[in-house]
Design a protein around this motif. Structure first.
Motif, PDB file in Angstrom:
ATOM      1  N   GLN A 147      55.021  -3.670  -0.392  1.00 26.24           N
ATOM      2  CA  GLN A 147      55.677  -2.433   0.005  1.00 26.24           C
ATOM      3  C   GLN A 147      55.244  -1.979   1.405  1.00 26.24           C
ATOM      4  N   PRO A 148      56.107  -1.221   2.092  1.00 26.08           N
ATOM      5  CA  PRO A 148      55.794  -0.745   3.445  1.00 26.08           C
ATOM      6  C   PRO A 148      54.814   0.413   3.430  1.00 26.08           C
ATOM      7  N   ALA A 149      54.371   0.784   4.611  1.00 24.48           N
ATOM      8  CA  ALA A 149      53.324   1.798   4.758  1.00 24.48           C
ATOM      9  C   ALA A 149      53.727   3.144   4.165  1.00 24.48           C
ATOM     10  N   ARG A 150      54.994   3.533   4.332  1.00 26.80           N
ATOM     11  CA  ARG A 150      55.398   4.878   3.929  1.00 26.80           C
ATOM     12  C   ARG A 150      55.202   5.114   2.429  1.00 26.80           C
ATOM     13  N   ALA A 151      55.321   4.051   1.635  1.00 26.48           N
ATOM     14  CA  ALA A 151      55.155   4.203   0.191  1.00 26.48           C
ATOM     15  C   ALA A 151      53.737   4.645  -0.148  1.00 26.48           C
ATOM     16  N   PHE A 152      52.749   4.125   0.577  1.00 32.59           N
ATOM     17  CA  PHE A 152      51.351   4.459   0.300  1.00 32.59           C
ATOM     18  C   PHE A 152      50.977   5.803   0.904  1.00 32.59           C
ATOM     19  N   ALA A 153      51.557   6.124   2.028  1.00 30.47           N
ATOM     20  CA  ALA A 153      51.318   7.438   2.629  1.00 30.47           C
ATOM     21  C   ALA A 153      51.780   8.523   1.661  1.00 30.47           C
ATOM     22  N   GLY A 154      52.976   8.359   1.109  1.00 30.76           N
ATOM     23  CA  GLY A 154      53.511   9.338   0.172  1.00 30.76           C
ATOM     24  C   GLY A 154      52.725   9.403  -1.115  1.00 30.76           C
ATOM     25  N   SER A 155      52.322   8.231  -1.606  1.00 29.21           N
ATOM     26  CA  SER A 155      51.579   8.175  -2.869  1.00 29.21           C
ATOM     27  C   SER A 155      50.252   8.908  -2.767  1.00 29.21           C
ATOM     28  N   TYR A 156      49.481   8.635  -1.729  1.00 29.41           N
ATOM     29  CA  TYR A 156      48.171   9.269  -1.585  1.00 29.41           C
ATOM     30  C   TYR A 156      48.280  10.751  -1.265  1.00 29.41           C
ATOM     31  N   ALA A 157      49.260  11.126  -0.450  1.00 30.39           N
ATOM     32  CA  ALA A 157      49.417  12.539  -0.104  1.00 30.39           C
ATOM     33  C   ALA A 157      49.782  13.364  -1.329  1.00 30.39           C
ATOM     34  N   GLY A 158      50.578  12.785  -2.222  1.00 27.80           N
ATOM     35  CA  GLY A 158      51.017  13.519  -3.401  1.00 27.80           C
ATOM     36  C   GLY A 158      50.016  13.523  -4.537  1.00 27.80           C
ATOM     37  N   GLU A 159      49.340  12.400  -4.760  1.00 27.19           N
ATOM     38  CA  GLU A 159      48.484  12.264  -5.937  1.00 27.19           C
ATOM     39  C   GLU A 159      47.242  13.148  -5.870  1.00 27.19           C
ATOM     40  N   HIS A 160      46.769  13.451  -4.677  1.00 30.95           N
ATOM     41  CA  HIS A 160      45.492  14.157  -4.556  1.00 30.95           C
ATOM     42  C   HIS A 160      45.639  15.639  -4.233  1.00 30.95           C
ATOM     43  N   VAL A 161      46.838  16.175  -4.417  1.00 26.63           N
ATOM     44  CA  VAL A 161      47.024  17.626  -4.379  1.00 26.63           C
ATOM     45  C   VAL A 161      47.494  17.997  -5.778  1.00 26.63           C
ATOM     46  N   ALA A 162      46.525  18.268  -6.658  1.00 25.01           N
ATOM     47  CA  ALA A 162      46.846  18.365  -8.072  1.00 25.01           C
ATOM     48  C   ALA A 162      46.001  19.429  -8.758  1.00 25.01           C
ATOM     49  N   GLY A 163      46.008  19.396 -10.094  1.00 26.26           N
ATOM     50  CA  GLY A 163      45.316  20.411 -10.873  1.00 26.26           C
ATOM     51  C   GLY A 163      43.830  20.477 -10.612  1.00 26.26           C
ATOM     52  N   THR A 164      43.204  19.342 -10.389  1.00 30.22           N
ATOM     53  CA  THR A 164      41.758  19.335 -10.154  1.00 30.22           C
ATOM     54  C   THR A 164      41.389  20.145  -8.920  1.00 30.22           C
ATOM     55  N   GLU A 165      42.285  20.216  -7.946  1.00 36.06           N
ATOM     56  CA  GLU A 165      41.976  20.935  -6.707  1.00 36.06           C
ATOM     57  C   GLU A 165      41.769  22.426  -6.960  1.00 36.06           C
ATOM     58  N   PHE A 166      42.577  23.025  -7.852  1.00 43.09           N
ATOM     59  CA  PHE A 166      42.393  24.424  -8.187  1.00 43.09           C
ATOM     60  C   PHE A 166      41.017  24.669  -8.797  1.00 43.09           C
ATOM     61  N   VAL A 167      40.587  23.745  -9.649  1.00 39.50           N
ATOM     62  CA  VAL A 167      39.323  23.914 -10.357  1.00 39.50           C
ATOM     63  C   VAL A 167      38.138  23.674  -9.428  1.00 39.50           C
ATOM     64  N   ILE A 168      38.144  22.511  -8.750  1.00 33.73           N
ATOM     65  CA  ILE A 168      36.998  22.132  -7.930  1.00 33.73           C
ATOM     66  C   ILE A 168      36.798  23.090  -6.766  1.00 33.73           C
ATOM     67  N   GLY A 169      37.890  23.483  -6.112  1.00 31.82           N
ATOM     68  CA  GLY A 169      37.768  24.398  -4.988  1.00 31.82           C
ATOM     69  C   GLY A 169      37.089  25.698  -5.369  1.00 31.82           C
ATOM     70  N   ALA A 170      37.430  26.225  -6.551  1.00 33.31           N
ATOM     71  CA  ALA A 170      36.819  27.476  -7.003  1.00 33.31           C
ATOM     72  C   ALA A 170      35.380  27.253  -7.464  1.00 33.31           C
ATOM     73  N   LEU A 171      35.114  26.130  -8.095  1.00 34.23           N
ATOM     74  CA  LEU A 171      33.754  25.849  -8.568  1.00 34.23           C
ATOM     75  C   LEU A 171      32.773  25.716  -7.406  1.00 34.23           C
ATOM     76  N   PHE A 172      33.252  25.216  -6.267  1.00 36.71           N
ATOM     77  CA  PHE A 172      32.385  25.132  -5.089  1.00 36.71           C
ATOM     78  C   PHE A 172      31.842  26.508  -4.705  1.00 36.71           C
ATOM     79  N   VAL A 173      32.687  27.536  -4.850  1.00 40.11           N
ATOM     80  CA  VAL A 173      32.257  28.891  -4.512  1.00 40.11           C
ATOM     81  C   VAL A 173      31.091  29.309  -5.403  1.00 40.11           C
ATOM     82  N   SER A 174      31.174  28.936  -6.693  1.00 36.91           N
ATOM     83  CA  SER A 174      30.123  29.322  -7.637  1.00 36.91           C
ATOM     84  C   SER A 174      28.851  28.493  -7.479  1.00 36.91           C
ATOM     85  N   TRP A 175      28.908  27.429  -6.678  1.00 37.70           N
ATOM     86  CA  TRP A 175      27.723  26.595  -6.451  1.00 37.70           C
ATOM     87  C   TRP A 175      26.628  27.341  -5.711  1.00 37.70           C
TER      88      TRP A 175
END
Length: 569
Positions: A18-46
């Motif tokens: 597959q070409p480059a754009r398929a992986f750019a889209g896959s990584y950009a989309g997969e890592h903006v998810a539910g865990t980000e809401f949790v981890i970002g807030a937990l960092f504050v409580s650290w």
């Protein structure tokens, strides 16, 4: 997708690359998810300072990108095999069974956490209090978690190709919601910071960050803990070689560096924005951030759009995670269909989701999950790269006819035992175990392999190496032909309706961002939640229409779906 497709035992053919754009889209989309809401807030409580967060996350995410680009992607593009297929080649079916059980359990817990995240948003609609203790305090939350879990499991059983498409539509909107949510709540943080009346420079922001967001209250964790966590947060995918399944489709190993889009958008920008939202929500509601769940934080920041964002974020994360767990368990017995395995896993996962501790303890769990997979990655790297350089035979256990590579099993289990001892004794923090455990696993595996027969020369080895060299040469010839050709891809002309819908979708995203800026200027005016919701509805209607129209008309629609499906393996 059939089970046989999931565990391909042969390298994929060059025409599937597959070409480059398929992986750019896959990584950009997969890592903006539910865990980000949790981890970002937990960092504050650290209780770590702003500098530790802002710079530590930069270093840690850079290390993660380098691991993807320099280890995972090169091995994936050289072998063209899934992690399961390559590990079976190295360590045998017996090892795969153990690996599948461990992997399946870990994925089940992670999926449960994401169902809990989605449920934390749905519970707002029913006026259920936030659930932040180890056990649910309101039986209605259990019912909500069971309902959300049932939906998630249904989609996972279906193989959710449509969900992969839906996730692509959601990705740009989700990225914006983190930014906009931070813009809505920054005014509250400005007001709570003595001596600051506006943000006119980075120095102003840094003062707010230090005094009102990431307030240093602990001397036990700091810069290196933040950097180490950012590195190991996705260790199962890069250091543990899980993303071999995705990157085997990459034309070139350098595509592994597209993981930077996921790390610096999702694991830097989104974590920081989630921290801002969490701290701002806590100030407005007059409570500690540990008393808030993701739903409460997002609703305070974005109103109804926040509920939608958390539901989608948890949903699009938990679906592929349950799917992966189902695949792991179905590999234990060929008679078990993926669908039945996924249903069983989904039921267990949904029960786990009823207990809020699965998201409140997420930082520690993600670290443990990555470190449990790290020895497997070390074994793969040692056998693939180190063995030929020190005179050992790759795949020696297979050539000896072993069903189980005991050198691999012993290395993995003793590495886990050593990790436990080092962490429990207080010698090393959980997040600092990666390097010593990796070194230990590499040395022990090499020594045990030598003792068990890796120095033996096998006739089959020479034949296999020659065949592999020939395959790689054919692939190189194919790729050289692609790069030299000037083939023009014919594209059907978009209809007027599709063109209008495309521009409308883009305009609605711009409108969302403008509303966020207006909210910041107008001291977080919650009255802007309604126009934000309207712009969001317009975006989803138009963007979904455009996606479906383009998928239907495109002659190359297999490209994105191939890569999207690979992430589910």
């Amino acid at each position: 997708m059939s089970s046989s497709d999931e565990f391909e035992t042969q390298p994929i053919s060059p025409n599937k690359l597959q070409p480059a754009r398929a992986f750019a889209g896959s990584y950009a989309g997969e890592h903006v998810a539910g865990t980000e809401f949790v981890i970002g807030a937990l960092f504050v409580s650290w209780g770590v300072g702003a500098g530790d967060i802002l710079v530590g996350l930069l270093l840690g995410n850079l290390l993660a990108v380098l691991t993807w680009g320099l280890l995972t992607a090169p091995i994936a593009t050289e072998t063209r095999l899934t992690l399961y297929a390559y590990l079976e080649k190295i360590a045998g079916k017996g090892t795969i069974k153990l690996y599948s059980v461990v992997n399946g359990i870990l994925f089940s817990v992670l999926a449960g956490a994401m169902i809990t995240v989605s449920a934390s948003a749905v519970r707002i609609l029913l006026d259920i209090p936030p659930q932040v203790d180890w056990f649910p305090s309101d039986f209605r939350f259990v019912l909500v978690a069971l309902f959300v879990g049932a939906v998630v499991v249904f989609m996972a059983v279906k193989g959710f190709k449509k969900l992969a498409a839906f996730a692509e539509v959601c990705a740009p909107w989700m990225i914006l919601m983190f930014i906009i949510g931070a813009l809505f709540l920054l005014p509250a943080l400005i007001e709570s910071t003595p001596g600051i009346t506006s943000i006119s420079s980075f120095s102003d922001f840094y003062t707010i960050a230090n005094e009102s967001i990431w307030v240093r209250t602990s001397n036990e964790v700091g810069f290196w803990h933040v950097a180490a966590f950012a590195w190991v947060a996705n260790l199962a995918m890069h250091g543990g070689m899980g993303d071999m399944t995705l990157l085997r489709f990459a034309r070139y190993s350098r595509y592994g560096f597209f993981s930077a889009l996921g790390m610096f958008i999702g694991h830097y920008m989104a974590w920081i924005c989630a921290g801002i939202m969490g701290a701002g929500a806590a100030i407005i509601l007059g409570t500690a951030i540990t008393n808030l769940d993701p739903g409460a934080v997002a609703y305070q920041a974005l109103g109804t759009c926040g509920i939608i964002a958390v539901i989608i974020a948890g949903w699009t994360t938990s679906n592929p995670t349950i799917y992966r767990a189902g695949l792991a368990f179905s590999s234990l017995n060929p008679k078990w269909s993926r669908e039945k395995s996924t249903i069983v896993v989904g039921v267990v996962t949904t029960i786990i989701a009823c207990f809020p501790f699965v998201f409140s303890q997420l930082l520690g769990f993600v670290g443990i999950m990555g470190l449990m997979m790290a020895p497997v990655g070390a074994i793969i790297v040692a056998e693939h790269w180190l063995f030929p350089r020190i005179g050992l035979t790759r795949y020696w256990s297979q050539y000896k006819g072993n069903n189980t590579n005991w050198a691999a099993i012993i290395t993995w289990l003793t590495a886990l035992a050593l990790s436990y001892v080092l962490e429990q004794s207080g010698v090393l923090h959980l997040f600092f175990l990666l390097i010593p455990i990796w070194i230990y696993s590499t040395i022990v595996y090499c020594l045990l392999s030598i003792y068990m027969g890796a120095k033996t020369r096998f006739p089959e080895s020479e034949i296999a190496e020659a065949a592999e060299a020939s395959r790689r040469q054919e692939e190189k010839t194919f790729l050289d032909g692609l790069s030299k050709s000037s083939t023009q891809v014919s594209k059907e002309k978009s209809t007027i309706v599709v063109s209008v819908a495309t521009y409308t979708a883009i305009a609605s995203l711009v409108a969302c961002l403008v509303i966020g800026v207006m909210a910041f200027v107008n001291n977080g005016d919650s009255g802007l939640h309604t126009p934000l919701l309207i712009a969001t509805i317009i975006y989803f209607i138009t963007a979904t229409y455009v996606y479906l129209a383009n998928t239907k008309n495109s002659k190359s629609d297999s490209e994105p779906s191939t890569v999207a499906n690979a992430t589910q393996n």
